[in-house]
Design a protein around this motif. Structure first.
Motif, short mmCIF file in Angstrom:
data_model
loop_
_atom_site.label_atom_id
_atom_site.label_comp_id
_atom_site.label_asym_id
_atom_site.label_seq_id
_atom_site.Cartn_x
_atom_site.Cartn_y
_atom_site.Cartn_z
N THR A 47 -25.29 -24.44 -40.01
CA THR A 47 -24.88 -24.63 -41.57
C THR A 47 -23.53 -25.20 -41.52
OG1 THR A 47 -23.84 -22.34 -41.55
CG2 THR A 47 -26.18 -22.60 -42.44
N THR A 48 -23.06 -25.76 -40.69
CA THR A 48 -21.47 -26.15 -40.68
C THR A 48 -21.70 -27.70 -40.35
OG1 THR A 48 -20.96 -25.71 -38.56
CG2 THR A 48 -20.34 -23.99 -40.20
N THR A 49 -20.62 -28.43 -40.47
CA THR A 49 -20.42 -29.70 -39.90
C THR A 49 -19.71 -29.77 -38.57
OG1 THR A 49 -18.33 -30.22 -41.32
CG2 THR A 49 -20.51 -30.84 -42.14
N TRP A 50 -19.45 -28.79 -38.10
CA TRP A 50 -18.50 -28.67 -36.87
C TRP A 50 -19.39 -29.25 -35.59
CZ3 TRP A 50 -17.29 -22.57 -36.86
CH2 TRP A 50 -16.59 -22.44 -37.87
N THR A 51 -18.26 -29.77 -34.85
CA THR A 51 -19.14 -30.15 -33.48
C THR A 51 -19.50 -28.92 -32.64
OG1 THR A 51 -17.69 -32.16 -33.52
CG2 THR A 51 -18.65 -31.33 -31.32
N VAL A 52 -20.72 -28.47 -32.33
CA VAL A 52 -21.17 -27.40 -31.52
C VAL A 52 -22.07 -27.77 -30.38
CG1 VAL A 52 -22.64 -25.22 -31.52
CG2 VAL A 52 -21.33 -26.04 -33.68
N VAL A 53 -21.18 -27.50 -29.22
CA VAL A 53 -22.03 -27.68 -27.83
C VAL A 53 -22.32 -26.33 -27.22
CG1 VAL A 53 -21.89 -28.95 -25.63
CG2 VAL A 53 -20.68 -29.97 -27.69
N VAL A 54 -23.57 -25.96 -26.82
CA VAL A 54 -23.77 -24.84 -26.03
C VAL A 54 -24.22 -25.10 -24.81
CG1 VAL A 54 -25.23 -22.79 -26.16
CG2 VAL A 54 -24.61 -24.07 -28.17
N THR A 55 -23.45 -24.37 -23.80
CA THR A 55 -23.84 -24.50 -22.29
C THR A 55 -24.47 -22.98 -22.10
OG1 THR A 55 -22.11 -26.02 -22.18
CG2 THR A 55 -22.99 -25.07 -20.09
N GLU A 56 -25.62 -22.88 -21.43
CA GLU A 56 -26.10 -21.80 -21.08
C GLU A 56 -25.82 -21.37 -19.87
OE1 GLU A 56 -27.90 -19.59 -23.05
OE2 GLU A 56 -27.75 -21.01 -24.69
N THR A 57 -25.13 -20.40 -19.43
CA THR A 57 -24.92 -19.99 -17.84
C THR A 57 -25.89 -18.82 -17.65
OG1 THR A 57 -23.49 -18.08 -18.67
CG2 THR A 57 -22.45 -20.00 -18.73
N GLY A 58 -25.74 -18.63 -16.10
CA GLY A 58 -26.74 -17.61 -15.47
C GLY A 58 -26.71 -16.37 -16.51
N THR A 59 -25.71 -15.74 -16.89
CA THR A 59 -25.55 -14.51 -17.52
C THR A 59 -25.24 -14.54 -19.00
OG1 THR A 59 -23.19 -14.37 -16.89
CG2 THR A 59 -24.61 -13.61 -15.25
N GLY A 60 -24.91 -15.58 -19.51
CA GLY A 60 -24.77 -15.77 -20.92
C GLY A 60 -24.63 -17.15 -21.56
N SER A 61 -23.94 -17.45 -22.50
CA SER A 61 -23.51 -18.89 -22.84
C SER A 61 -22.21 -19.10 -23.30
CB SER A 61 -24.65 -19.00 -24.17
OG SER A 61 -24.40 -18.04 -25.15
N LYS A 62 -21.88 -20.15 -23.40
CA LYS A 62 -20.58 -20.84 -23.80
C LYS A 62 -20.72 -21.67 -24.90
CE LYS A 62 -16.85 -23.88 -21.93
NZ LYS A 62 -16.55 -24.84 -20.97
N TRP A 63 -19.95 -21.30 -25.99
CA TRP A 63 -20.17 -22.28 -27.25
C TRP A 63 -18.93 -22.77 -27.54
CZ3 TRP A 63 -24.25 -21.84 -30.90
CH2 TRP A 63 -25.34 -20.86 -30.52
N ASP A 64 -19.07 -24.51 -27.48
CA ASP A 64 -17.46 -25.14 -27.81
C ASP A 64 -17.68 -25.66 -28.97
OD1 ASP A 64 -16.05 -25.07 -25.07
OD2 ASP A 64 -17.62 -26.17 -24.58
N LEU A 65 -16.86 -25.28 -30.07
CA LEU A 65 -16.89 -25.47 -31.42
C LEU A 65 -15.60 -26.30 -31.72
CD1 LEU A 65 -17.29 -21.83 -32.77
CD2 LEU A 65 -19.17 -23.50 -32.10
N GLY A 66 -15.83 -27.28 -32.52
CA GLY A 66 -14.60 -28.05 -33.09
C GLY A 66 -14.70 -28.64 -34.17
N GLY A 67 -13.32 -28.84 -34.90
CA GLY A 67 -13.16 -29.24 -36.38
C GLY A 67 -12.23 -30.35 -35.99
#
Length: 154
Positions: free
Chosen positions: A19-39
């Protein structure tokens, strides 16, 4: 083990991505996830590792002066895999969701107060004022929005 830790945060992050125009990059890790967000004037990293850690690292910058301020919310060194830490983990999860919700609603403000770069945002019924010092960041809580010339972080 604590079940459900991070689930609301992941649902919220997925909804933001849709729903946003933000830059969103998701990296899955073995135990979870990392979400890089940017405006255009900020960037954030959200880490969701339900068996170990929940955290948000946020940095805003003034596009004119280049000054920056940072703010972090995380579960620190607490073992959130333990049921006894469930309430704490839930509180941190709520704070991260509220922070990102304020960012989405343009209620997270950046600006200058004299020579200092400042972030101000509502959190848990108060306003948090983050001032970037020469070496460290200082956060304080106030009942109302206090001094400065602010614009939304975009």
């Amino acid at each position: 083990m604590t079940s459900g830790v991070g689930r609301r945060l992941l649902d919220f992050l997925r909804e933001l991505r849709a729903t946003t125009t933000w830059t969103v990059v998701v990296t899955e890790t073995g135990t979870g996830s990392k979400w890089d967000l940017g405006g255009s004037t900020w960037q954030a990293t959200v880490i969701v590792e339900p068996r170990r850690w929940l955290g948000l690292e946020f940095e805003a910058r003034d596009p004119v002066s280049g000054r920056r301020a940072t703010y972090d919310i995380d579960t620190d060194l607490y073992d959130i895999s333990q049921d006894g830490q469930r309430e704490f983990a839930d509180e941190i999860e709520r704070d991260i969701i509220e922070f990102l919700g304020n960012l989405r609603q343009r209620a997270l403000l950046r600006g200058n107060d004299g020579a200092k770069f400042v972030l101000v945002f509502p959190l848990d019924g108060s306003y948090v004022r983050v001032v970037q010092g020469r070496f460290m960041t200082h956060a304080s809580t106030h009942d109302s929005l206090t001094g400065g010339d602010y614009v939304p972080a975009e």
